[in-house]
Motif scaffolding. Structure first.
Motif, PDB file in Angstrom:
ATOM      1  N   UNK A 116       0.807  -1.225   0.000  1.00 23.54           N
ATOM      2  CA  UNK A 116       0.000   0.000   0.000  1.00 23.54           C
ATOM      3  C   UNK A 116       0.840   1.274   0.000  1.00 23.54           C
ATOM      4  N   UNK A 117       2.175   1.116   0.011  1.00 23.26           N
ATOM      5  CA  UNK A 117       3.058   2.268  -0.118  1.00 23.26           C
ATOM      6  C   UNK A 117       3.388   2.979   1.174  1.00 23.26           C
ATOM      7  N   UNK A 118       2.876   2.491   2.316  1.00 14.95           N
ATOM      8  CA  UNK A 118       3.233   3.121   3.591  1.00 14.95           C
ATOM      9  C   UNK A 118       4.675   2.785   3.965  1.00 14.95           C
ATOM     10  N   UNK A 119       5.221   1.729   3.385  1.00 15.70           N
ATOM     11  CA  UNK A 119       6.654   1.441   3.463  1.00 15.70           C
ATOM     12  C   UNK A 119       7.228   1.720   2.073  1.00 15.70           C
ATOM     13  N   UNK A 120       8.151   2.640   1.970  1.00 14.50           N
ATOM     14  CA  UNK A 120       8.687   3.036   0.667  1.00 14.50           C
ATOM     15  C   UNK A 120       9.591   1.970   0.057  1.00 14.50           C
ATOM     16  N   UNK A 121      10.542   1.474   0.868  1.00 19.95           N
ATOM     17  CA  UNK A 121      11.502   0.519   0.316  1.00 19.95           C
ATOM     18  C   UNK A 121      12.009  -0.425   1.395  1.00 19.95           C
ATOM     19  N   UNK A 122      12.548  -1.545   0.953  1.00 21.32           N
ATOM     20  CA  UNK A 122      13.097  -2.555   1.862  1.00 21.32           C
ATOM     21  C   UNK A 122      14.514  -2.881   1.417  1.00 21.32           C
ATOM     22  N   UNK A 123      15.420  -2.828   2.365  1.00 21.88           N
ATOM     23  CA  UNK A 123      16.843  -3.006   2.065  1.00 21.88           C
ATOM     24  C   UNK A 123      17.210  -4.482   1.925  1.00 21.88           C
ATOM     25  N   UNK A 124      18.069  -4.762   0.950  1.00 21.60           N
ATOM     26  CA  UNK A 124      18.666  -6.087   0.760  1.00 21.60           C
ATOM     27  C   UNK A 124      17.631  -7.196   0.642  1.00 21.60           C
ATOM     28  N   UNK A 125      16.839  -7.127  -0.423  1.00 20.83           N
ATOM     29  CA  UNK A 125      15.844  -8.167  -0.683  1.00 20.83           C
ATOM     30  C   UNK A 125      16.264  -9.057  -1.833  1.00 20.83           C
ATOM     31  N   UNK A 126      15.866 -10.331  -1.810  1.00 20.95           N
ATOM     32  CA  UNK A 126      16.190 -11.240  -2.904  1.00 20.95           C
ATOM     33  C   UNK A 126      15.316 -10.962  -4.116  1.00 20.95           C
ATOM     34  N   UNK A 127      15.916 -10.952  -5.280  1.00 23.51           N
ATOM     35  CA  UNK A 127      15.182 -10.642  -6.510  1.00 23.51           C
ATOM     36  C   UNK A 127      14.578 -11.938  -7.048  1.00 23.51           C
ATOM     37  N   UNK A 128      13.408 -12.286  -6.506  1.00 27.92           N
ATOM     38  CA  UNK A 128      12.693 -13.512  -6.875  1.00 27.92           C
ATOM     39  C   UNK A 128      11.286 -13.135  -7.341  1.00 27.92           C
ATOM     40  N   UNK A 129      10.610 -14.031  -8.110  1.00 32.61           N
ATOM     41  CA  UNK A 129       9.320 -13.685  -8.735  1.00 32.61           C
ATOM     42  C   UNK A 129       8.261 -13.107  -7.796  1.00 32.61           C
ATOM     43  N   UNK A 130       8.037 -13.728  -6.629  1.00 28.78           N
ATOM     44  CA  UNK A 130       6.982 -13.242  -5.731  1.00 28.78           C
ATOM     45  C   UNK A 130       7.259 -11.818  -5.264  1.00 28.78           C
ATOM     46  N   UNK A 131       8.510 -11.506  -4.977  1.00 31.10           N
ATOM     47  CA  UNK A 131       8.864 -10.167  -4.522  1.00 31.10           C
ATOM     48  C   UNK A 131       8.815  -9.167  -5.684  1.00 31.10           C
ATOM     49  N   UNK A 132       9.205  -9.625  -6.877  1.00 35.75           N
ATOM     50  CA  UNK A 132       9.184  -8.739  -8.046  1.00 35.75           C
ATOM     51  C   UNK A 132       7.758  -8.332  -8.411  1.00 35.75           C
ATOM     52  N   UNK A 133       6.781  -9.144  -8.000  1.00 32.13           N
ATOM     53  CA  UNK A 133       5.382  -8.824  -8.283  1.00 32.13           C
ATOM     54  C   UNK A 133       4.908  -7.601  -7.498  1.00 32.13           C
ATOM     55  N   UNK A 134       5.555  -7.300  -6.369  1.00 35.54           N
ATOM     56  CA  UNK A 134       5.098  -6.165  -5.558  1.00 35.54           C
ATOM     57  C   UNK A 134       6.185  -5.111  -5.357  1.00 35.54           C
ATOM     58  N   UNK A 135       7.375  -5.345  -5.914  1.00 32.72           N
ATOM     59  CA  UNK A 135       8.486  -4.411  -5.733  1.00 32.72           C
ATOM     60  C   UNK A 135       9.153  -4.082  -7.060  1.00 32.72           C
ATOM     61  N   UNK A 136       9.615  -2.859  -7.189  1.00 27.30           N
ATOM     62  CA  UNK A 136      10.534  -2.500  -8.274  1.00 27.30           C
ATOM     63  C   UNK A 136      11.942  -2.562  -7.688  1.00 27.30           C
ATOM     64  N   UNK A 137      12.774  -3.456  -8.211  1.00 25.89           N
ATOM     65  CA  UNK A 137      14.094  -3.676  -7.624  1.00 25.89           C
ATOM     66  C   UNK A 137      15.177  -2.814  -8.273  1.00 25.89           C
ATOM     67  N   UNK A 138      16.162  -2.497  -7.450  1.00 30.06           N
ATOM     68  CA  UNK A 138      17.364  -1.848  -7.961  1.00 30.06           C
ATOM     69  C   UNK A 138      18.194  -2.888  -8.695  1.00 30.06           C
ATOM     70  N   UNK A 244      20.295 -13.151  -6.399  1.00 26.66           N
ATOM     71  CA  UNK A 244      20.709 -11.755  -6.517  1.00 26.66           C
ATOM     72  C   UNK A 244      20.003 -10.921  -5.458  1.00 26.66           C
ATOM     73  N   UNK A 245      20.731  -9.997  -4.852  1.00 27.78           N
ATOM     74  CA  UNK A 245      20.192  -9.143  -3.794  1.00 27.78           C
ATOM     75  C   UNK A 245      20.197  -7.691  -4.244  1.00 27.78           C
ATOM     76  N   UNK A 246      19.075  -6.997  -4.007  1.00 22.58           N
ATOM     77  CA  UNK A 246      18.970  -5.580  -4.337  1.00 22.58           C
ATOM     78  C   UNK A 246      18.022  -4.893  -3.371  1.00 22.58           C
ATOM     79  N   UNK A 247      17.826  -3.609  -3.545  1.00 17.90           N
ATOM     80  CA  UNK A 247      16.870  -2.872  -2.725  1.00 17.90           C
ATOM     81  C   UNK A 247      15.540  -2.809  -3.464  1.00 17.90           C
ATOM     82  N   UNK A 248      14.455  -3.140  -2.745  1.00 18.04           N
ATOM     83  CA  UNK A 248      13.131  -3.145  -3.360  1.00 18.04           C
ATOM     84  C   UNK A 248      12.359  -1.873  -3.026  1.00 18.04           C
ATOM     85  N   UNK A 249      11.619  -1.360  -4.010  1.00 18.64           N
ATOM     86  CA  UNK A 249      10.813  -0.155  -3.829  1.00 18.64           C
ATOM     87  C   UNK A 249       9.349  -0.479  -4.109  1.00 18.64           C
TER      88      UNK A 249
END
Length: 285
Positions: A116-138, A244-249
Motif C-alpha cells: 500500500x506504499x506506507x513502506x517506501x523501500x526494503x533493504x537487501x531483498x532477494x530478486x525472486x518472482x513473488x517479490x518482483x510482483x510487488x516491488x521494483x528492484x534496484x 541476486x540481492x537488491x533494494x526493493x521499492x
C-alpha cells in the motif's frame, strides 16, 4: 374503402413492430455501451492513479531488518549497522536524498506496508518472482548463497550437489522465514515439511532448540548469529540456492526514484567502493 382501411391498419402495425424492435435493439446496445464506458472509466482511473513521487527533499523511508547480522542489525545502542546499512548511507549521499531507516523484525506486516506504499523501500531483498510482483528492484549489489544448517551433533552427510542436497531435506521439518525467498523456493517440494518463522534468525533459534531439523541460511549470517547466541548449529554441504540481492521499492512509488538510486549505486560499483566495503566486512569475494 375497406381495402384502404385494412392497408392503413397493416402499415401502422408493421411500423409499430418495427419501432419496438428498433427501440429494443437500441436499448440493449445502449446498456452494453454504457457498461463499456463504465468499465473503461474504472480501468482508466486505476491505470492513471498518480504514483507517489519521491524527490530529493522528500524523506525516503527505508525498512531494514534488525536481526540480519552481519549485513544489517541493531547494535547494543539500538542503532542499525552492517554492510547493507553502510552501503545504503553512501547511496543516499550520492543521490543527495533525505532518508530515514526503520528497523523491522517480522516480514509479514512489512509486506502489506510495501503493497500500500506506507513502506517506501526494503533493504537487501532477494530478486525472486513473488517479490518482483510487488516491488521494483534496484540493480543487484550482491549474490547470496544459501547453505543447509543442521544441529551441531548431527552426523548426517549433505552432498556437494545442489539437487542431492535438497533431497536430504525430504521428510524433514525445515525452518524458513514466513513468505520469504527460501519458502518460495522450497514450497513446491511436496516431500519437505516447511515450518514458518518471522525471520530466518528465529528459525535458526528453533533449530538450536530442536524444533526443526534444518534451516537454509547464508553461511556467514548463520555463523554470525550462532556465535552471537552460542547456538549449537553448523553449515554443511553445497549451496542449495544462489540469489541476486537488491533494494526493493514499493510499486506505489514513481519509478524515477529507482532510476536515481540505480545511477548512484552504479557509480559506487564503478568506483570500486562497493567491493572495498564488502571486503572490509567479509574479506575477499
Amino acid at each position: 374503402m375497406k381495402k384502404i382501411l385494412i392497408y392503413s391498419l397493416l402499415t401502422i402495425f408493421i411500423f409499430s413492430c418495427s419501432k419496438q424492435a428498433t427501440e429494443l435493439e437500441v436499448s440493449e446496445s445502449t446498456v452494453k455501451e454504457k457498461q463499456k464506458v463504465i468499465d473503461k472509466s474504472t480501468t482508466s482511473e486505476e491505470e492513471t492513479k498518480p504514483l507517489t513521487l519521491i524527490t530529493k527533499d522528500d524523506t525516503l523511508e527505508i525498512w531494514v531488518r534488525s536481526d540480519g547480522a552481519p549485513g544489517m542489525f541493531l547494535n547494543d545502542n539500538g542503532e542499525l549497522e552492517g554492510f547493507y546499512v553502510d552501503l545504503e548511507k553512501e547511496i543516499m549521499k550520492e543521490m543527495g536524498q533525505k532518508y530515514k531507516f526503520i528497523p523491522y523484525s517480522d516480514l509479514g506486516p512489512l509486506v502489506q506496508k510495501i503493497k500500500d506504499g506506507t513502506a517506501h523501500s526494503a533493504l537487501a531483498g532477494p530478486i525472486v518472482p513473488d517479490y518482483k510482483a510487488m516491488l521494483n528492484f534496484s540493480i543487484p549489489y550482491e549474490v547470496l548463497s544459501y547453505i543447509i544448517f543442521l544441529p551441531e551433533e548431527s552426523d548426517e552427510i549433505i552432498p556437494d550437489n545442489k539437487e542431492d542436497a535438497i533431497k536430504t531435506l525430504f521428510g524433514k521439518k525445515i525452518g524458513v522465514q514466513t513468505r520469504g525467498h527460501i519458502y518460495q523456493l522450497l514450497r513446491d517440494y511436496k516431500d519437505i515439511q516447511i515450518v514458518e518463522y518471522p525471520t530466518t534468525t528465529v528459525a535458526m533459534e528453533a533449530l538450536n532448540n530442536g524444533e526443526v531439523d534444518a534451516v537454509p541460511e547464508v553461511k556467514r549470517v548463520g555463523l554470525a548469529n550462532a556465535n552471537l547466541n552460542n547456538w549449537k548449529v553448523k553449515p554443511v554441504g553445497a549451496p542449495i540456492f544462489s540469489l541476486n540481492i537488491g533494494t526493493g521499492f514499493s510499486k506505489v512509488l514513481d519509478p524515477s526514484v529507482v532510476d536515481r538510486y540505480n545511477r548512484a549505486l552504479q557509480s559506487l560499483i564503478d568506483s570500486g567502493y562497493v567491493d572495498e566495503l564488502y571486503n572490509s566486512y567479509f574479506g575477499n569475494k
